[in-house]
Design a protein around this motif. Structure first.
Motif, PDB file in Angstrom:
ATOM      1  N   GLU A  41     -25.169  11.941  20.315  1.00 34.03           N
ATOM      2  CA  GLU A  41     -24.225  12.613  19.430  1.00 34.03           C
ATOM      3  C   GLU A  41     -23.233  11.648  18.794  1.00 34.03           C
ATOM      4  N   GLY A  42     -23.265  10.370  19.160  1.00 28.35           N
ATOM      5  CA  GLY A  42     -22.325   9.384  18.625  1.00 28.35           C
ATOM      6  C   GLY A  42     -22.225   9.380  17.111  1.00 28.35           C
ATOM      7  N   PRO A  43     -23.339   9.323  16.381  1.00 29.96           N
ATOM      8  CA  PRO A  43     -23.248   9.325  14.915  1.00 29.96           C
ATOM      9  C   PRO A  43     -22.593  10.593  14.358  1.00 29.96           C
ATOM     10  N   LYS A  44     -22.859  11.737  14.976  1.00 27.16           N
ATOM     11  CA  LYS A  44     -22.242  12.985  14.506  1.00 27.16           C
ATOM     12  C   LYS A  44     -20.739  12.963  14.755  1.00 27.16           C
ATOM     13  N   ILE A  45     -20.345  12.487  15.922  1.00 23.18           N
ATOM     14  CA  ILE A  45     -18.918  12.398  16.253  1.00 23.18           C
ATOM     15  C   ILE A  45     -18.217  11.454  15.276  1.00 23.18           C
ATOM     16  N   ALA A  46     -18.844  10.310  14.999  1.00 23.26           N
ATOM     17  CA  ALA A  46     -18.249   9.344  14.057  1.00 23.26           C
ATOM     18  C   ALA A  46     -18.105   9.960  12.673  1.00 23.26           C
ATOM     19  N   ALA A  47     -19.103  10.687  12.213  1.00 20.73           N
ATOM     20  CA  ALA A  47     -19.043  11.308  10.885  1.00 20.73           C
ATOM     21  C   ALA A  47     -17.900  12.321  10.805  1.00 20.73           C
ATOM     22  N   PRO A 100      -8.000   6.824  16.154  1.00 21.68           N
ATOM     23  CA  PRO A 100      -9.117   6.935  17.096  1.00 21.68           C
ATOM     24  C   PRO A 100     -10.057   5.742  16.978  1.00 21.68           C
ATOM     25  N   LEU A 101     -10.762   5.477  18.048  1.00 20.70           N
ATOM     26  CA  LEU A 101     -11.858   4.515  18.018  1.00 20.70           C
ATOM     27  C   LEU A 101     -13.132   5.292  17.772  1.00 20.70           C
ATOM     28  N   ASP A 102     -14.155   4.619  17.257  1.00 19.18           N
ATOM     29  CA  ASP A 102     -15.425   5.308  17.065  1.00 19.18           C
ATOM     30  C   ASP A 102     -16.068   5.570  18.432  1.00 19.18           C
ATOM     31  N   PRO A 103     -17.151   6.308  18.492  1.00 18.14           N
ATOM     32  CA  PRO A 103     -17.763   6.645  19.783  1.00 18.14           C
ATOM     33  C   PRO A 103     -18.207   5.438  20.608  1.00 18.14           C
ATOM     34  N   TRP A 104     -18.261   4.248  19.992  1.00 17.52           N
ATOM     35  CA  TRP A 104     -18.674   3.042  20.705  1.00 17.52           C
ATOM     36  C   TRP A 104     -17.478   2.134  20.981  1.00 17.52           C
ATOM     37  N   ASN A 105     -16.282   2.718  20.905  1.00 18.63           N
ATOM     38  CA  ASN A 105     -15.010   2.028  21.191  1.00 18.63           C
ATOM     39  C   ASN A 105     -14.698   0.874  20.241  1.00 18.63           C
ATOM     40  N   ASN A 106     -15.143   0.987  19.004  1.00 18.82           N
ATOM     41  CA  ASN A 106     -14.797   0.028  17.959  1.00 18.82           C
ATOM     42  C   ASN A 106     -13.824   0.695  16.993  1.00 18.82           C
ATOM     43  N   THR A 125     -19.057   0.784  12.218  1.00 18.96           N
ATOM     44  CA  THR A 125     -20.152  -0.185  12.185  1.00 18.96           C
ATOM     45  C   THR A 125     -21.255   0.157  13.190  1.00 18.96           C
ATOM     46  N   GLY A 126     -21.209   1.322  13.774  1.00 19.84           N
ATOM     47  CA  GLY A 126     -22.264   1.762  14.672  1.00 19.84           C
ATOM     48  C   GLY A 126     -22.166   1.141  16.055  1.00 19.84           C
ATOM     49  N   LYS A 127     -23.188   1.342  16.816  1.00 21.45           N
ATOM     50  CA  LYS A 127     -23.193   0.933  18.223  1.00 21.45           C
ATOM     51  C   LYS A 127     -23.025  -0.571  18.405  1.00 21.45           C
ATOM     52  N   ASP A 128     -23.621  -1.383  17.493  1.00 21.73           N
ATOM     53  CA  ASP A 128     -23.561  -2.842  17.651  1.00 21.73           C
ATOM     54  C   ASP A 128     -22.243  -3.444  17.172  1.00 21.73           C
ATOM     55  N   GLY A 129     -21.414  -2.670  16.469  1.00 19.98           N
ATOM     56  CA  GLY A 129     -20.124  -3.174  16.003  1.00 19.98           C
ATOM     57  C   GLY A 129     -20.224  -4.171  14.858  1.00 19.98           C
ATOM     58  N   ALA A 135     -30.966   2.712  13.018  1.00 19.10           N
ATOM     59  CA  ALA A 135     -30.909   3.644  14.157  1.00 19.10           C
ATOM     60  C   ALA A 135     -29.491   3.708  14.724  1.00 19.10           C
ATOM     61  N   ASP A 136     -29.306   3.430  16.019  1.00 14.62           N
ATOM     62  CA  ASP A 136     -27.988   3.513  16.662  1.00 14.62           C
ATOM     63  C   ASP A 136     -27.012   2.480  16.103  1.00 14.62           C
ATOM     64  N   ASP A 137     -27.530   1.405  15.553  1.00 15.66           N
ATOM     65  CA  ASP A 137     -26.678   0.336  15.018  1.00 15.66           C
ATOM     66  C   ASP A 137     -26.300   0.554  13.552  1.00 15.66           C
ATOM     67  N   ALA A 138     -26.775   1.636  12.936  1.00 14.15           N
ATOM     68  CA  ALA A 138     -26.518   1.885  11.518  1.00 14.15           C
ATOM     69  C   ALA A 138     -25.042   2.177  11.278  1.00 14.15           C
ATOM     70  N   ASP A 139     -24.553   1.740  10.119  1.00 14.76           N
ATOM     71  CA  ASP A 139     -23.175   2.007   9.714  1.00 14.76           C
ATOM     72  C   ASP A 139     -23.070   3.460   9.266  1.00 14.76           C
TER      73      ASP A 139
END
Length: 151
Positions: A41-47, A100-106, A125-129, A135-139
């Motif tokens: 759900e990380g991308p949805k939360i970030a959006a 707030p920080l994004d779901p990946w703490n960035n 910047t997604g999971k990879d920052g 995929a999970d690393d997408a902005d």
């Protein structure tokens, strides 16, 4: 009168141990599913957070007459400006809590030079920052212009 004996009931150490063991097993089986769902759900939360932050930036613009500069960034949503020209029009803070920080703490990224004729870039910047990725690393969000990404 009869003497009545009071019988006290309780659980033995073995019974309590078995109950705790069963609870631990259930938690052990369910935790990966719960945490996996949260990660998906990380991308949805970030959006959703980006949409909320964009609304706050637009409200700020209506009050002060311009968008934050790159130097001011999203901090202008919660920090009083030092520029005396806009201080009297600033009606903040525009967020109920800290940024707030994004779901990946960035931290969310802000830039005045956005792609696709948008007034500003606001993105995760997604999971990879890092900018870019799949995929999970997408902005996620409104990205900066190509020139800004190359810097």
């Amino acid at each position: 009168m009869k003497n009545s004996k009071r019988i006290q009931g309780g659980f033995t150490l073995m019974e309590v141990t078995v109950v705790f063991a069963l609870i631990a097993i259930i938690i052990g089986l369910m935790a990966p599913r719960i945490f996996g769902a949260l990660e998906r759900e990380g991308p949805k939360i970030a959006a959703i957070q980006i949409k909320s932050l964009r609304g706050s930036v637009e409200t700020l613009r209506l009050d002060i007459g311009r968008y934050p500069t790159n130097a001011e960034g999203l901090a202008l949503l919660i920090t009083r400006p030092t520029d005396t020209l806009i201080l009297s029009r600033w009606r903040g803070p525009y967020l109920e809590a800290d940024l707030p920080l994004d779901p990946w703490n960035n931290p969310y990224q802000y830039a005045t030079n956005a792609a696709n004729n948008q007034p500003f870039a606001l993105y995760s910047t997604g999971k990879d920052g890092k900018l870019g990725g799949d995929a999970d690393d997408a902005d996620i969000g409104v990205l900066p212009s190509t020139e800004q990404r190359l810097k």
